[in-house]
Motif scaffolding. Structure first.
Motif, PDB file in Angstrom:
ATOM      1  N   PRO A  14       8.258  -1.601 -23.280  1.00 33.49           N
ATOM      2  CA  PRO A  14       7.146  -1.205 -24.150  1.00 33.49           C
ATOM      3  C   PRO A  14       6.128  -0.321 -23.422  1.00 33.49           C
ATOM      4  N   GLY A  15       5.728   0.760 -24.093  1.00 36.32           N
ATOM      5  CA  GLY A  15       4.725   1.681 -23.572  1.00 36.32           C
ATOM      6  C   GLY A  15       5.269   2.757 -22.657  1.00 36.32           C
ATOM      7  N   LEU A  16       6.449   2.552 -22.085  1.00 33.67           N
ATOM      8  CA  LEU A  16       6.968   3.473 -21.074  1.00 33.67           C
ATOM      9  C   LEU A  16       7.302   4.851 -21.639  1.00 33.67           C
ATOM     10  N   ALA A  17       7.937   4.909 -22.789  1.00 30.68           N
ATOM     11  CA  ALA A  17       8.312   6.215 -23.372  1.00 30.68           C
ATOM     12  C   ALA A  17       7.068   7.064 -23.633  1.00 30.68           C
ATOM     13  N   GLN A  18       5.998   6.451 -24.113  1.00 30.83           N
ATOM     14  CA  GLN A  18       4.763   7.187 -24.397  1.00 30.83           C
ATOM     15  C   GLN A  18       4.118   7.681 -23.100  1.00 30.83           C
ATOM     16  N   LEU A  19       4.153   6.862 -22.052  1.00 34.04           N
ATOM     17  CA  LEU A  19       3.584   7.274 -20.772  1.00 34.04           C
ATOM     18  C   LEU A  19       4.396   8.423 -20.168  1.00 34.04           C
ATOM     19  N   ARG A  20       5.708   8.334 -20.298  1.00 30.79           N
ATOM     20  CA  ARG A  20       6.572   9.415 -19.795  1.00 30.79           C
ATOM     21  C   ARG A  20       6.310  10.722 -20.547  1.00 30.79           C
ATOM     22  N   ALA A  21       5.995  10.627 -21.833  1.00 32.21           N
ATOM     23  CA  ALA A  21       5.795  11.820 -22.667  1.00 32.21           C
ATOM     24  C   ALA A  21       4.397  12.421 -22.513  1.00 32.21           C
ATOM     25  N   ALA A  22       3.492  11.714 -21.852  1.00 36.00           N
ATOM     26  CA  ALA A  22       2.122  12.224 -21.687  1.00 36.00           C
ATOM     27  C   ALA A  22       2.129  13.524 -20.894  1.00 36.00           C
ATOM     28  N   LYS A  23       1.243  14.420 -21.281  1.00 31.56           N
ATOM     29  CA  LYS A  23       1.096  15.692 -20.571  1.00 31.56           C
ATOM     30  C   LYS A  23       0.327  15.449 -19.275  1.00 31.56           C
ATOM     31  N   PRO A  24       0.567  16.278 -18.254  1.00 29.12           N
ATOM     32  CA  PRO A  24      -0.176  16.124 -17.001  1.00 29.12           C
ATOM     33  C   PRO A  24      -1.683  16.081 -17.264  1.00 29.12           C
ATOM     34  N   GLY A  25      -2.332  15.117 -16.654  1.00 27.46           N
ATOM     35  CA  GLY A  25      -3.776  14.978 -16.799  1.00 27.46           C
ATOM     36  C   GLY A  25      -4.216  14.079 -17.943  1.00 27.46           C
ATOM     37  N   GLN A  26      -3.318  13.733 -18.855  1.00 31.49           N
ATOM     38  CA  GLN A  26      -3.715  12.851 -19.963  1.00 31.49           C
ATOM     39  C   GLN A  26      -3.959  11.425 -19.491  1.00 31.49           C
ATOM     40  N   VAL A  27      -3.303  11.034 -18.416  1.00 29.40           N
ATOM     41  CA  VAL A  27      -3.546   9.731 -17.797  1.00 29.40           C
ATOM     42  C   VAL A  27      -3.863   9.997 -16.339  1.00 29.40           C
ATOM     43  N   GLN A  50       1.894  10.634 -11.361  1.00 26.91           N
ATOM     44  CA  GLN A  50       1.133  11.855 -11.624  1.00 26.91           C
ATOM     45  C   GLN A  50       2.057  13.021 -11.964  1.00 26.91           C
ATOM     46  N   ARG A  51       3.296  12.959 -11.483  1.00 29.87           N
ATOM     47  CA  ARG A  51       4.296  13.978 -11.809  1.00 29.87           C
ATOM     48  C   ARG A  51       5.052  13.633 -13.096  1.00 29.87           C
ATOM     49  N   GLY A  52       4.718  12.502 -13.722  1.00 25.30           N
ATOM     50  CA  GLY A  52       5.415  12.079 -14.927  1.00 25.30           C
ATOM     51  C   GLY A  52       6.715  11.351 -14.640  1.00 25.30           C
ATOM     52  N   ASP A  53       6.924  10.959 -13.387  1.00 22.75           N
ATOM     53  CA  ASP A  53       8.141  10.266 -12.972  1.00 22.75           C
ATOM     54  C   ASP A  53       7.908   8.750 -13.044  1.00 22.75           C
ATOM     55  N   PHE A  54       8.434   8.135 -14.096  1.00 20.33           N
ATOM     56  CA  PHE A  54       8.323   6.689 -14.282  1.00 20.33           C
ATOM     57  C   PHE A  54       9.687   6.027 -14.083  1.00 20.33           C
ATOM     58  N   ARG A  75       0.829  -1.214   0.000  1.00 19.38           N
ATOM     59  CA  ARG A  75       0.000   0.000   0.000  1.00 19.38           C
ATOM     60  C   ARG A  75       0.858   1.258   0.000  1.00 19.38           C
ATOM     61  N   THR A  76       1.904   1.259   0.796  1.00 12.34           N
ATOM     62  CA  THR A  76       2.799   2.419   0.841  1.00 12.34           C
ATOM     63  C   THR A  76       3.449   2.638  -0.519  1.00 12.34           C
ATOM     64  N   HIS A  77       3.945   1.567  -1.106  1.00  8.33           N
ATOM     65  CA  HIS A  77       4.627   1.665  -2.405  1.00  8.33           C
ATOM     66  C   HIS A  77       3.672   2.147  -3.503  1.00  8.33           C
ATOM     67  N   LEU A  78       2.485   1.597  -3.562  1.00 11.89           N
ATOM     68  CA  LEU A  78       1.550   1.996  -4.618  1.00 11.89           C
ATOM     69  C   LEU A  78       1.106   3.445  -4.463  1.00 11.89           C
ATOM     70  N   ARG A  79       0.959   3.917  -3.240  1.00 16.68           N
ATOM     71  CA  ARG A  79       0.641   5.347  -3.038  1.00 16.68           C
ATOM     72  C   ARG A  79       1.790   6.222  -3.542  1.00 16.68           C
ATOM     73  N   GLU A  80       3.028   5.801  -3.265  1.00 17.62           N
ATOM     74  CA  GLU A  80       4.195   6.546  -3.757  1.00 17.62           C
ATOM     75  C   GLU A  80       4.255   6.518  -5.283  1.00 17.62           C
ATOM     76  N   ILE A  81       3.974   5.369  -5.868  1.00 14.99           N
ATOM     77  CA  ILE A  81       3.976   5.228  -7.327  1.00 14.99           C
ATOM     78  C   ILE A  81       2.932   6.161  -7.932  1.00 14.99           C
ATOM     79  N   GLN A  82       1.746   6.224  -7.331  1.00 15.55           N
ATOM     80  CA  GLN A  82       0.701   7.115  -7.833  1.00 15.55           C
ATOM     81  C   GLN A  82       1.205   8.554  -7.874  1.00 15.55           C
ATOM     82  N   THR A  83       1.810   9.004  -6.792  1.00 14.77           N
ATOM     83  CA  THR A  83       2.334  10.372  -6.723  1.00 14.77           C
ATOM     84  C   THR A  83       3.415  10.599  -7.779  1.00 14.77           C
ATOM     85  N   GLN A  84       4.334   9.660  -7.900  1.00 14.53           N
ATOM     86  CA  GLN A  84       5.412   9.789  -8.888  1.00 14.53           C
ATOM     87  C   GLN A  84       4.856   9.823 -10.307  1.00 14.53           C
TER      88      GLN A  84
END
Length: 173
Positions: free
Chosen positions: A105-118, A89-93, A78-87
């Motif tokens: 696969p898929g990571l570069a596109q997720l990193r390039a997404a603008k805030p709020g797109q995901v 949302q800031r575009g930190d993958f 639970r602690t880790h997933l909450r941290e992942i959510q925060t990261q």
């Protein structure tokens, strides 16, 4: 004639060996990912199961303890997933990049997404935690699905595919 039979026999043997080579490569990759994952994830991969469920607008990632009474693993999940959510949302993958590699696969596109797109939402579930990913952009949904597939492959026996959900907001059983 003998050369033809010999050649055919070699081709059949090579074809039969290919799945074993692929399996060995997958096993080696999974061991490497598990080792790197232990540096990123505070919980034990062997003591948990990752469940990836695709949906038409994204997907759901659940991590649950294999032993429902293992309160330590559940707290770490639970602690880790909450941290992942925060990261995320800031575009930190950086976590998935360190665990699975920057060419995942898929990571570069997720990193390039603008805030709020995901959008990424967290919630506690029985035995662990859940992240829900949503996007209105079909390309990002496709990237999320590729990213889920890569994690399924990389985590091997410690991951499983949930069933595709066709309705928004559905939670797997």
């Amino acid at each position: 004639m003998k050369e033809t039979i010999f050649f055919t026999t070699l081709m059949v043997m090579a074809g039969l060996a290919a799945p074993f080579e692929s399996f060995a490569a997958d096993a080696q990759r999974q061991a490497e990912v598990a080792q790197r994952g232990a540096e990123v994830m505070p919980f034990s991969l062997e003591a948990t199961t990752h469940i990836f469920t695709k949906s038409v607008d994204g997907g759901i990632q659940q991590v649950i303890a294999k032993n429902p009474a293992d309160s330590v693993q559940i707290r770490l999940i639970r602690t880790h997933l909450r941290e992942i959510q925060t990261q995320f949302q800031r575009g930190d993958f950086s976590g998935p990049a360190r665990t699975h590699g920057t060419d995942m696969p898929g990571l570069a596109q997720l990193r390039a997404a603008k805030p709020g797109q995901v959008s990424i939402a967290y919630k506690d579930i029985e035995g662990g935690g859940e992240l829900s990913y949503r996007s209105d952009d079909p390309k990002l949904v496709s990237s999320l699905h590729e990213w889920f597939d890569a994690q399924l492959s990389d985590h091997g026996a410690d991951a499983m595919d949930g069933h595709m959900h066709h309705h928004q907001g559905m939670t797997p059983p």
